[in-house]
Design a protein around this motif. Structure first.
Motif, PDB file in Angstrom:
ATOM      1  N   ALA A 139      19.601  31.396   6.188  1.00  0.00           N
ATOM      2  CA  ALA A 139      20.177  30.196   5.589  1.00  0.00           C
ATOM      3  C   ALA A 139      21.698  30.252   5.611  1.00  0.00           C
ATOM      4  O   ALA A 139      22.367  29.241   5.868  1.00  0.00           O
ATOM      5  CB  ALA A 139      19.664  30.037   4.155  1.00  0.00           C
ATOM      6  N   ALA A 143      23.871  27.411   7.807  1.00  0.00           N
ATOM      7  CA  ALA A 143      24.458  26.422   6.897  1.00  0.00           C
ATOM      8  C   ALA A 143      25.427  25.456   7.597  1.00  0.00           C
ATOM      9  O   ALA A 143      25.389  24.254   7.335  1.00  0.00           O
ATOM     10  CB  ALA A 143      25.150  27.127   5.733  1.00  0.00           C
ATOM     11  N   MET A 275      17.249  23.906   1.763  1.00  0.00           N
ATOM     12  CA  MET A 275      18.578  23.393   2.099  1.00  0.00           C
ATOM     13  C   MET A 275      18.603  21.877   2.160  1.00  0.00           C
ATOM     14  O   MET A 275      19.589  21.249   1.742  1.00  0.00           O
ATOM     15  CB  MET A 275      19.051  24.008   3.422  1.00  0.00           C
ATOM     16  CG  MET A 275      19.436  25.476   3.303  1.00  0.00           C
ATOM     17  SD  MET A 275      20.301  26.117   4.758  1.00  0.00           S
ATOM     18  CE  MET A 275      18.953  26.211   5.914  1.00  0.00           C
ATOM     19  N   LEU A 302      25.584  25.224   0.899  1.00  0.00           N
ATOM     20  CA  LEU A 302      24.376  25.756   1.533  1.00  0.00           C
ATOM     21  C   LEU A 302      24.501  27.257   1.793  1.00  0.00           C
ATOM     22  O   LEU A 302      23.522  27.996   1.721  1.00  0.00           O
ATOM     23  CB  LEU A 302      24.098  24.999   2.837  1.00  0.00           C
ATOM     24  CG  LEU A 302      23.784  23.501   2.657  1.00  0.00           C
ATOM     25  CD1 LEU A 302      23.645  22.822   4.010  1.00  0.00           C
ATOM     26  CD2 LEU A 302      22.521  23.308   1.827  1.00  0.00           C
ATOM     27  N   ASP A 305      23.459  28.877  -1.308  1.00  0.00           N
ATOM     28  CA  ASP A 305      22.001  29.026  -1.390  1.00  0.00           C
ATOM     29  C   ASP A 305      21.547  30.279  -0.632  1.00  0.00           C
ATOM     30  O   ASP A 305      20.698  31.043  -1.106  1.00  0.00           O
ATOM     31  CB  ASP A 305      21.308  27.794  -0.795  1.00  0.00           C
ATOM     32  CG  ASP A 305      21.200  26.653  -1.782  1.00  0.00           C
ATOM     33  OD1 ASP A 305      21.731  26.786  -2.904  1.00  0.00           O
ATOM     34  OD2 ASP A 305      20.593  25.621  -1.446  1.00  0.00           O
ATOM     35  N   THR A 321      17.694  28.172  -5.377  1.00  0.00           N
ATOM     36  CA  THR A 321      18.144  26.827  -5.042  1.00  0.00           C
ATOM     37  C   THR A 321      18.800  26.212  -6.265  1.00  0.00           C
ATOM     38  O   THR A 321      18.674  26.731  -7.383  1.00  0.00           O
ATOM     39  CB  THR A 321      16.960  25.951  -4.591  1.00  0.00           C
ATOM     40  OG1 THR A 321      17.444  24.667  -4.160  1.00  0.00           O
ATOM     41  CG2 THR A 321      15.973  25.727  -5.737  1.00  0.00           C
TER      42      THR A 321
END
Length: 471
Positions: A139, A143, A275, A302, A305, A321
């Motif tokens: 992630a 991003a 996301m 993001l 996250d 999240t």
């Protein structure tokens, strides 16, 4: 100007610049929230999210038949890692963090695949944590790619998604008000009465007070509601006395993580869902705070996250999240400074290290939270409706179809949880998220009817929406 207005106008930035950039990220603050008020407002955010924050480790721990002391360890680790993830998002690091009042908690989207992994003797808990860490890194790296998708989210799309977020959350608030799912006395009149009392108290405080009391209406409602519930014998504080005063959260407490390719791919898919949902949360918060989010800032959020999820795997917990119920709280209180989330993150760290305090907060009955939840979650949906109010439906009737069909898709998991039961199991993490279904439908239909011309400048569009809403 009243103190309530000062609180609301504080963008929380002295803050007005990203650590990695000299470019202002938002308007400079107009005032400062007093320390005591800031602490209480941060506690308010923690109380609102606590039940959801500890639910996932409880569900996973019990599904894997872990002993009570290990389940308690999962809860403490979740609170500690959630506090760190919240600080990453709200305080920010160079190039990381949305720097807005965002509270971070474990996502429910990963529960089903993680239980499947944990019950597989070849994978187990160490395999879950390996997959969580790999998914967090994934992630973090992708991003920027997701951040470039911001032009796909004009007002007709963001308004629809935020509306569905609010409607979806109402199920949580309603279940809380009835005593909580799984409660044998679900729907008892005493639960409904307490929830109604808390709701009416919050509304009365909002109507008849100003300043800090007005901003802390949800906290006051929860505290008074808990006292009432205690007088009625609904608060079980016995486990507070037996809980330890201090305990250290240790990395890799269950062993060094192992890495299974299928598990990693599964949680990477879950992180894509997370996301996309986070994008909706950030845009909702941007509307409430009148603080537009551009591509660069969305990418930082993001990445937050991703880093939060990586931290989760390191400290024996799960993917993180932004918690949407706290977005609703920002709308209710009007307090937009990111420092309420910073304080909330510090409190979560403390709860993770001091199990006795965590047990005290856990004693708040769900029916009390239900009365507050009806207000907060409704505010999220109302924000989506307000955004849609700026959309031209008269001259462009195609926008009606975008909203109608997308809301319908978003409601499928809510009203018919087994609707996709016959679909391949690997697709369930995607199909069981009403927010994701709504987002995909709204984006695709907007491209079909309007193309990209409806969102040539997302930042400017957000500014126009903020002005039109009176901020």
């Amino acid at each position: 100007m009243s103190s309530a207005s000062n609180l609301a106008l504080d963008g929380g930035l002295a803050e007005g610049r990203d650590p990695a950039s000299s470019t202002p990220t938002a308007a400079a603050p107009i005032s400062r929230v007093p320390p005591v008020a800031l602490g209480l407002l941060g506690l308010q955010h923690v109380l609102v999210m606590y039940a959801g924050a500890v639910a996932v480790p409880l569900i996973v721990g019990r599904a894997l038949k872990l002993p009570p002391e290990q389940v308690a360890m999962l809860v403490s680790a979740d609170l500690f890692a959630g506090g760190l993830a919240t600080l990453v998002q709200s305080w920010g690091l160079p190039g990381i963090g949305i720097r807005m009042p965002v509270m971070m908690g474990v996502t429910f989207a990963a529960v089903t695949p993680m239980v499947a992994m944990g019950t597989n003797p070849e994978i187990g808990l160490t395999g879950i944590y390996g997959a969580v860490m790999a998914a967090g890194l994934f992630a973090f790296l992708v991003a920027p790619l997701v951040g470039r998708l911001l032009p796909l989210f004009p007002p007709v799309v963001t308004g629809t998604i935020i509306l569905v977020i609010g409607i979806s959350l109402m199920r949580v608030g309603v279940n809380w008000a009835a005593g909580g799912v799984g409660n044998p006395n679900y729907g008892a009149l005493i639960y409904l009465g307490i929830a109604a009392f808390v709701l009416c108290l919050i509304l009365a405080i909002t109507r008849y007070t100003t300043g800090f009391i007005n901003s802390a209406s949800v906290l006051i409602g929860i505290v008074v509601g808990t006292v009432l519930a205690a007088l009625l014998g609904l608060v079980d504080a016995s486990h507070v006395a037996t809980a330890a005063w201090f305990d250290i959260v240790r990395p890799f407490a269950f062993g060094f993580p192992t890495f299974d390719l299928v598990s990693i791919v599964t949680l990477c898919i879950v992180m894509i869902v997370v996301m996309i949902e986070s994008t909706g949360m950030f845009l909702a918060l941007a509307e409430i705070c009148a603080d537009p989010v551009d591509e660069q800032r969305l990418t930082r959020g993001l990445r937050g996250d991703g880093l939060g999820t990586l931290i989760g795997g390191l400290f024996n917990t799960f993917p993180y999240t932004s918690f949407s119920q706290n977005v609703g709280l920002v709308g209710v209180t009007g307090v937009r400074t990111r420092y309420v989330a910073v304080i909330g993150g510090v409190i979560m760290l403390g709860l993770g290290l001091i199990p006795k305090l965590a047990a005290l907060v856990e004693a708040v009955p769900q029916c009390v939270l239900g009365g507050a939840g009806l207000v907060m979650f409704g505010m999220v949906g109302a924000t989506g409706a307000r955004i849609l109010g700026s959309v031209d439906f008269a001259k462009n009737r195609n926008n009606l179809f975008i909203v109608a069909v997308s809301v319908g898709f978003g409601m499928i998991p809510l009203v018919a949880p087994t609707f996709f039961k016959q679909m391949p199991h690997a697709l369930h993490p995607l199909l069981e998220s009403g927010i994701l279904l709504c987002a995909i439908s709204a984006v695709v239909l907007n491209l079909f009817f309007n193309g990209l011309t409806s969102s040539t400048d997302p930042r400017e569009a957000a500014k126009v929406q903020a002005v039109s809403s009176g901020h």
